[in-house]
Write a protein that holds these residues in place. Structure first.
Motif, PDB file in Angstrom:
ATOM      1  N   VAL A 183     -35.536 -61.002  57.918  1.00 20.94           N
ATOM      2  CA  VAL A 183     -35.064 -60.884  56.484  1.00 20.94           C
ATOM      3  C   VAL A 183     -35.467 -59.324  55.945  1.00 20.94           C
ATOM      4  O   VAL A 183     -36.362 -58.758  56.353  1.00 20.94           O
ATOM      5  CB  VAL A 183     -35.614 -61.836  55.390  1.00 20.94           C
ATOM      6  CG1 VAL A 183     -35.296 -63.110  55.736  1.00 20.94           C
ATOM      7  CG2 VAL A 183     -36.994 -61.633  55.200  1.00 20.94           C
ATOM      8  N   ILE A 184     -34.706 -58.831  55.132  1.00 22.69           N
ATOM      9  CA  ILE A 184     -35.106 -57.441  54.456  1.00 22.69           C
ATOM     10  C   ILE A 184     -35.414 -57.934  52.973  1.00 22.69           C
ATOM     11  O   ILE A 184     -34.262 -58.386  52.305  1.00 22.69           O
ATOM     12  CB  ILE A 184     -34.293 -56.488  54.790  1.00 22.69           C
ATOM     13  CG1 ILE A 184     -34.188 -55.829  56.008  1.00 22.69           C
ATOM     14  CG2 ILE A 184     -34.585 -54.998  53.781  1.00 22.69           C
ATOM     15  CD1 ILE A 184     -33.076 -54.762  56.526  1.00 22.69           C
ATOM     16  N   VAL A 185     -36.405 -57.706  52.242  1.00 21.84           N
ATOM     17  CA  VAL A 185     -36.683 -57.861  50.932  1.00 21.84           C
ATOM     18  C   VAL A 185     -37.046 -56.452  50.299  1.00 21.84           C
ATOM     19  O   VAL A 185     -37.342 -55.376  51.113  1.00 21.84           O
ATOM     20  CB  VAL A 185     -37.591 -58.664  50.503  1.00 21.84           C
ATOM     21  CG1 VAL A 185     -37.187 -60.068  50.994  1.00 21.84           C
ATOM     22  CG2 VAL A 185     -39.131 -58.297  50.983  1.00 21.84           C
ATOM     23  N   TYR A 186     -36.821 -56.237  48.995  1.00 24.10           N
ATOM     24  CA  TYR A 186     -37.069 -54.848  48.331  1.00 24.10           C
ATOM     25  C   TYR A 186     -37.615 -55.174  46.912  1.00 24.10           C
ATOM     26  O   TYR A 186     -37.226 -56.092  46.336  1.00 24.10           O
ATOM     27  CB  TYR A 186     -35.788 -53.895  48.416  1.00 24.10           C
ATOM     28  CG  TYR A 186     -34.752 -54.490  47.584  1.00 24.10           C
ATOM     29  CD1 TYR A 186     -34.468 -54.086  46.334  1.00 24.10           C
ATOM     30  CD2 TYR A 186     -33.520 -55.512  48.091  1.00 24.10           C
ATOM     31  CE1 TYR A 186     -33.480 -54.517  45.448  1.00 24.10           C
ATOM     32  CE2 TYR A 186     -32.897 -55.928  47.373  1.00 24.10           C
ATOM     33  CZ  TYR A 186     -32.618 -55.444  45.918  1.00 24.10           C
ATOM     34  OH  TYR A 186     -31.533 -56.018  45.284  1.00 24.10           O
ATOM     35  N   LYS A 187     -38.179 -54.107  46.577  1.00 24.14           N
ATOM     36  CA  LYS A 187     -38.753 -54.112  45.190  1.00 24.14           C
ATOM     37  C   LYS A 187     -38.559 -52.624  44.595  1.00 24.14           C
ATOM     38  O   LYS A 187     -38.866 -51.776  45.245  1.00 24.14           O
ATOM     39  CB  LYS A 187     -40.176 -54.176  45.047  1.00 24.14           C
ATOM     40  CG  LYS A 187     -40.913 -54.490  43.686  1.00 24.14           C
ATOM     41  CD  LYS A 187     -42.534 -54.239  43.686  1.00 24.14           C
ATOM     42  CE  LYS A 187     -43.039 -55.430  44.505  1.00 24.14           C
ATOM     43  NZ  LYS A 187     -44.577 -55.426  44.291  1.00 24.14           N
ATOM     44  N   ASP A 188     -37.983 -52.799  43.505  1.00 27.79           N
ATOM     45  CA  ASP A 188     -37.708 -51.435  42.620  1.00 27.79           C
ATOM     46  C   ASP A 188     -38.820 -50.887  42.090  1.00 27.79           C
ATOM     47  O   ASP A 188     -39.100 -51.634  41.002  1.00 27.79           O
ATOM     48  CB  ASP A 188     -36.337 -51.498  41.885  1.00 27.79           C
ATOM     49  CG  ASP A 188     -35.978 -50.304  41.212  1.00 27.79           C
ATOM     50  OD1 ASP A 188     -36.483 -49.157  41.311  1.00 27.79           O
ATOM     51  OD2 ASP A 188     -34.704 -50.146  40.826  1.00 27.79           O
ATOM     52  N   ASN A 189     -39.400 -50.003  42.440  1.00 25.75           N
ATOM     53  CA  ASN A 189     -40.845 -49.440  41.870  1.00 25.75           C
ATOM     54  C   ASN A 189     -40.561 -48.517  40.711  1.00 25.75           C
ATOM     55  O   ASN A 189     -41.449 -47.919  40.154  1.00 25.75           O
ATOM     56  CB  ASN A 189     -41.692 -48.958  42.777  1.00 25.75           C
ATOM     57  CG  ASN A 189     -42.028 -49.985  43.626  1.00 25.75           C
ATOM     58  OD1 ASN A 189     -42.404 -51.138  43.370  1.00 25.75           O
ATOM     59  ND2 ASN A 189     -42.399 -49.670  45.151  1.00 25.75           N
TER      60      ASN A 189
END
Length: 190
Positions: A183-189
């Motif tokens: 999986v690829i997950v992301y967080k917008d910082n």
């Protein structure tokens, strides 16, 4: 220009003196994580075979504490790994009577909520299921639909590749089923 995996939604157009327009993509404000998961279960007669949240007609099913959905278990481990939060056994121990016979999809829902609480979103899932019989190809779209609802991503961001064990090992001899997930997950910082 930044190298590597870049999100398509962060395209900035830069005008240079020669009137050439070149896209510059930045992900300095994005936190991307990759997770890998794996699961295997033995098979036995007169048991249910649940894969990707879908009940598959079969003479054999998984031996497990929960419903034994290897695909969902692999995805759970991949998601937890991506956010450095342990594994499925830490969050849903087989020593807890509440997990006996539990639907794996309900565990996946809890993990998705944990990701959201930490500020992460799921970008995509790539997975492989290895099972000698029955063939899983006819059920892939139904699995993708079920997982899409729980993961809160479009079906075109979920890939499921059914494979056979080709006679090798317990899986190839029809004694087990296994699954792998990335999986690829992301967080917008920002």
């Amino acid at each position: 220009m930044t190298q590597g995996f870049l999100p398509p939604w962060e395209v900035v157009v830069v005008h240079v003196p020669a009137k050439i327009v070149a896209p510059v993509i930045s992900c300095r404000d994005m936190d991307y994580r990759v997770g890998f998961g794996y699961d295997i279960h033995p098979l036995k007669e007169k048991r249910s075979l649940i894969v990707g949240g879908v009940d598959i007609p079969s003479e054999l099913g998984t031996i497990a504490h929960s419903d034994g959905d290897v695909l969902v278990h692999a995805i759970i481990d991949a998601l937890l790994g991506a956010i450095a939060s342990g594994n499925i056994g830490m969050h849903f121990p087989d020593t807890d009577p509440q997990n006996r016979g539990r639907e794996s999809i309900s565990m996946l829902r809890e993990v998705v909520l944990l990701l959201e609480k930490e500020g992460f979103r799921i970008n995509n899932v790539d997975s492989t299921i290895v099972l000698e019989s029955p063939r899983l190809s006819p059920y892939v779209e139904k699995m993708k639909q079920r997982l899409s609802e729980v993961l809160k991503i479009e079906g075109d961001r979920i890939n499921i590749k059914p494979k056979r064990g080709e006679g090798l090992g317990d899986v190839g001899r029809g004694k087990a089923i296994e699954a792998y997930a990335v999986v690829i997950v992301y967080k917008d910082n920002r």
